[in-house]
Design a protein around this motif. Structure first.
Motif, PDB file in Angstrom:
ATOM      1  N   TYR A  98       0.805  -1.232   0.000  1.00 41.05           N
ATOM      2  CA  TYR A  98       0.000   0.000   0.000  1.00 41.05           C
ATOM      3  C   TYR A  98       0.830   1.270   0.000  1.00 41.05           C
ATOM      4  CZ  TYR A  98       0.726  -1.703   4.769  1.00 41.05           C
ATOM      5  OH  TYR A  98       1.280  -2.249   5.891  1.00 41.05           O
ATOM      6  N   ASP A  99       2.171   1.158  -0.052  1.00 41.99           N
ATOM      7  CA  ASP A  99       2.988   2.383  -0.075  1.00 41.99           C
ATOM      8  C   ASP A  99       3.213   2.848  -1.514  1.00 41.99           C
ATOM      9  OD1 ASP A  99       4.903   0.696  -1.120  1.00 41.99           O
ATOM     10  OD2 ASP A  99       6.351   0.946   0.507  1.00 41.99           O
ATOM     11  N   ARG A 101      -4.211  -1.657   5.024  1.00 40.13           N
ATOM     12  CA  ARG A 101      -3.116  -1.504   5.989  1.00 40.13           C
ATOM     13  C   ARG A 101      -3.543  -1.950   7.393  1.00 40.13           C
ATOM     14  NH1 ARG A 101       1.506   2.220   6.757  1.00 40.13           N
ATOM     15  NH2 ARG A 101       1.219   3.080   4.677  1.00 40.13           N
ATOM     16  N   TYR A 102      -4.806  -1.710   7.745  1.00 42.93           N
ATOM     17  CA  TYR A 102      -5.265  -1.951   9.116  1.00 42.93           C
ATOM     18  C   TYR A 102      -5.855  -3.337   9.292  1.00 42.93           C
ATOM     19  CZ  TYR A 102      -4.377   2.863   8.606  1.00 42.93           C
ATOM     20  OH  TYR A 102      -3.720   4.032   8.303  1.00 42.93           O
ATOM     21  N   ASN A 143       1.234   8.334  -1.162  1.00 47.49           N
ATOM     22  CA  ASN A 143       1.342   7.566   0.079  1.00 47.49           C
ATOM     23  C   ASN A 143       0.161   7.824   1.008  1.00 47.49           C
ATOM     24  OD1 ASN A 143       2.892   5.647   1.347  1.00 47.49           O
ATOM     25  ND2 ASN A 143       4.691   6.945   1.517  1.00 47.49           N
ATOM     26  N   GLY A 175      -2.868   5.265   1.076  1.00 46.02           N
ATOM     27  CA  GLY A 175      -2.698   4.040   1.854  1.00 46.02           C
ATOM     28  C   GLY A 175      -2.560   4.304   3.340  1.00 46.02           C
ATOM     29  N   ARG A 176      -2.033   5.477   3.697  1.00 46.95           N
ATOM     30  CA  ARG A 176      -1.845   5.792   5.119  1.00 46.95           C
ATOM     31  C   ARG A 176      -3.168   6.131   5.803  1.00 46.95           C
ATOM     32  NH1 ARG A 176       3.339   6.206   6.554  1.00 46.95           N
ATOM     33  NH2 ARG A 176       4.920   6.703   5.005  1.00 46.95           N
ATOM     34  N   HIS A 205      -7.101   4.089   1.921  1.00 46.32           N
ATOM     35  CA  HIS A 205      -6.816   2.788   1.294  1.00 46.32           C
ATOM     36  C   HIS A 205      -5.952   2.995   0.063  1.00 46.32           C
ATOM     37  CE1 HIS A 205      -7.217  -1.252  -0.227  1.00 46.32           C
ATOM     38  NE2 HIS A 205      -7.885  -1.597   0.866  1.00 46.32           N
ATOM     39  N   ARG A 221      -3.205  13.570   6.927  1.00 49.16           N
ATOM     40  CA  ARG A 221      -1.954  12.883   7.288  1.00 49.16           C
ATOM     41  C   ARG A 221      -0.996  13.846   7.983  1.00 49.16           C
ATOM     42  NH1 ARG A 221       3.098  14.214   6.025  1.00 49.16           N
ATOM     43  NH2 ARG A 221       2.465  14.690   3.913  1.00 49.16           N
ATOM     44  N   HIS A 234      -2.298   6.659  14.902  1.00 52.11           N
ATOM     45  CA  HIS A 234      -2.721   6.236  13.564  1.00 52.11           C
ATOM     46  C   HIS A 234      -1.608   5.424  12.902  1.00 52.11           C
ATOM     47  CE1 HIS A 234      -4.361   6.282   9.565  1.00 52.11           C
ATOM     48  NE2 HIS A 234      -5.376   7.048   9.920  1.00 52.11           N
ATOM     49  N   LYS A 235      -1.939   4.182  12.563  1.00 52.31           N
ATOM     50  CA  LYS A 235      -0.921   3.272  12.012  1.00 52.31           C
ATOM     51  C   LYS A 235      -0.308   3.814  10.721  1.00 52.31           C
ATOM     52  CE  LYS A 235      -0.252  -1.579  10.756  1.00 52.31           C
ATOM     53  NZ  LYS A 235      -0.948  -2.787  10.304  1.00 52.31           N
ATOM     54  N   GLY A 236      -1.103   4.611  10.009  1.00 52.50           N
ATOM     55  CA  GLY A 236      -0.633   5.111   8.724  1.00 52.50           C
ATOM     56  C   GLY A 236       0.484   6.124   8.782  1.00 52.50           C
TER      57      GLY A 236
END
Length: 563
Positions: A85-86, A114-115, A284, A287-288, A291, A321, A355-357
């Motif tokens: 997803y990057d 990603r999640y 990026n 995906g962060r 999706h 972001r 946030h995981k992204g």
């Protein structure tokens, strides 16, 4: 800052290259430092050619990959193009699917969430392929460690072709083909391709099989250059050729998706740094924050009006972001202070709601304050997930490998990696990582370093040198912008702090026997005292151009100054 002056090359080598190229000593030295020692080397460096790209069939398993794809095309099989997803992953998927769609309409794309699914090949993705009658998956920028997943796909009669550039483990997946220049048994001459670069070699091989040349694939190079910049791979050898021609495509006839991003920022011409800081973060951000499918949709859209709509959507993700990474960075810095961990050899922080992204970006930001190997953890399902970033010269991947008893899964490179672990193992891992780094890191690596190419006098800085240095581009790891040091400089007396909170330094310097020249030092406002009252000082800098009111002049971009 540590200033490290690179060793001077042998005098005879410099003299020989000077004679061969009819250039001065400064230019010859810079070239030899980059491994360019002969007239032929210089010709390849200054005049990149697509003909310099290696035969793709030199890559291990390339013949098997091409044979299986040709079989799928001839039988009308459904092909699923799967990628990370990057930026590297989504660019790779856009590249491969766009190319295959010129030969069949039985192609679809899949980017894991990603999640929900995490990094790499996922069971959910394989189930999607099985439920929708896909018999071949081409995985890009991931898969080289997906042994169990590829075995699971095989049980469902789905074949895999893997295009990856990450370090393989001791065992390879049982795929039809594993294309990865970092395989021990792969004799491909260039090892540093990004995932999209490996994907490009595959479409180059497929095109070659049809009697086409690499020139016929030039339209895909904007994607390859974007991935090269974003993935921070060395810009040497093949990567330099691909980036050079990819930038030409970006600046002349980019695909609608990239053109839509460029239009938003209203920049005339992009260099590789612009790609890294303008194009890549926006791709990026999809995906962060949402999706990776949004990025693939943008990069494969051929209608410019639609591409502009998608780019506007992605711009919103990018704004979100930026806000998230700023807030989380502030929270992480407070956590370090609260835990009194300012003096450690590592930074390891965790909050379940981060946030995981953006944790990878936050890790990089923390290194700007505490210069040491850094991991930022968040909660991901029933596990903790982290992004790791390192400092120059230290291999964080090896350090993680030494702590693997506490880790569920990890992968990546020397300077960037990702991992998951069980929450109950967090404290034990954190201590083990600190212990491992404290034992293995050279303590000097904990101070940021500026690598200086050459110590020169100011009179060497002129339009001719600048014209030649510009031809060294595109710049990046392995071919960085030349950094010079000059001693015995003095400000003319008009130096001042500029910008918000007087953060930056603007001075005009002189040196005996040289013309005066303007310098700008971003973030160096607090060093004003060093240059005040015409005290002599030394500086490290790169040469740059200043555009002001329609006129163009040379300026020095200061990296640091010292008494």
């Amino acid at each position: 800052m540590r200033w490290t002056l690179k060793p001077k090359p042998e005098t005879t080598k410099v003299a020989d290259l000077q004679n061969a190229l009819q250039v001065d000593e400064v230019v010859a030295t810079l070239l030899i430092q980059r491994g360019i020692e002969t007239y032929e080397d210089a010709k390849t460096f200054f005049r990149p050619s697509l003909e310099d790209l290696h035969n793709p069939f030199l890559m291990k398993d390339m013949d098997k990959a091409v044979a299986r794809i040709e079989e799928a095309l001839s039988k009308g099989e459904n092909i699923l193009v799967f990628g990370d997803y990057d930026v590297d992953g989504t660019s790779s998927v856009a590249l491969m699917s766009s190319y295959l769609k010129t030969r069949t309409d039985r192609v679809a794309t899949y980017i894991p969430d990603r999640y929900d699914e995490g990094y790499g090949v996922s069971i959910k993705g394989i189930d999607f392929a099985h439920d929708n009658d896909f018999s071949l998956i081409i995985a890009l920028d991931c898969g080289v460690k997906a042994i169990d997943k590829v075995a699971y796909a095989k049980e469902k009669d789905i074949d895999f072709i893997i295009c990856d550039h990450h370090r393989p483990g001791s065992e390879l997946p049982n795929a039809i083909a594993v294309l990865d220049p970092k395989r021990d048994d792969c004799e491909y001459p260039y090892k540093e391709l990004c995932g999209c670069g490996v994907g490009f070699k595959l479409i180059q091989a497929l095109a070659q099989n049809e009697g086409k040349t690499v020139e016929d694939l030039a339209e895909y190079l904007d994607l390859v250059a974007t991935a090269i910049g974003a993935d921070i791979v060395p810009i040497t050898g093949e990567n330099r050729v691909l980036a050079y021609f990819g930038l030409q495509v970006i600046n002349s006839s980019p695909r609608p998706g990239i053109k839509a991003i460029i239009n938003q920022v209203k920049k005339e011409e992009l260099n590789i740094t612009d790609v890294v800081f303008i194009v890549a973060p926006r791709i990026n951000a999809a995906g962060r924050m949402k999706h990776g499918n949004y990025a693939v949709t943008l990069l494969t859209e051929m209608n410019f009006d639609l591409a502009q709509q998608y780019a506007a959507e992605i711009e919103e993700f990018n704004t979100d972001r930026r806000e998230a990474d700023q807030r989380i960075t502030e929270e992480a810095l407070l956590q370090i202070e609260k835990n009194k961990e300012q003096e450690g050899f590592t930074t390891v922080v965790y909050h379940e709601d981060w946030h995981k992204g953006v944790i990878g970006i936050v890790a990089s930001r923390l290194i700007e304050t505490y210069y040491r190997p850094t991991l930022v953890f968040t909660k991901s399902g029933d596990k903790l997930a982290a992004s790791a970033r390192s400092v120059s010269g230290f291999d964080v991947y090896n350090a993680l490998e030494s702590c693997s008893e506490h880790i569920e899964q990890f992968g990546g490179h020397k300077y960037a990696a990702g991992l998951t672990l069980k929450e109950e193992n967090y404290e034990a891992f954190k201590q083990a990582f600190e212990d491992e780094v404290s034992k293995t890191i050279d303590k000097s690596l904990l101070t940021p370093e500026i690598k200086v190419d050459l110590n020169i006098d100011l009179h060497h800085v002129n339009d001719k040198l600048w014209r030649i240095i510009r031809q060294f581009a595109p710049f990046g790891p392995g071919n960085m912008t030349p950094i010079f040091m000059t001693e015995n400089l003095k400000d003319t007396g008009y130096g001042k702090c500029v910008g918000e909170d007087d953060k930056h330094l603007r001075i005009t310097v002189t040196q005996p026997g040289a013309d005066k020249i303007v310098c700008i030092g971003f973030g160096l406002g607090d060093k004003y005292d060093i240059i005040s009252n015409r005290k002599p000082f030394k500086a490290v800098y790169s040469i740059d151009e200043n555009h002001w009111n329609g006129s163009v002049s040379l300026q020095l971009k200061l990296r640091d100054i010292k008494e």
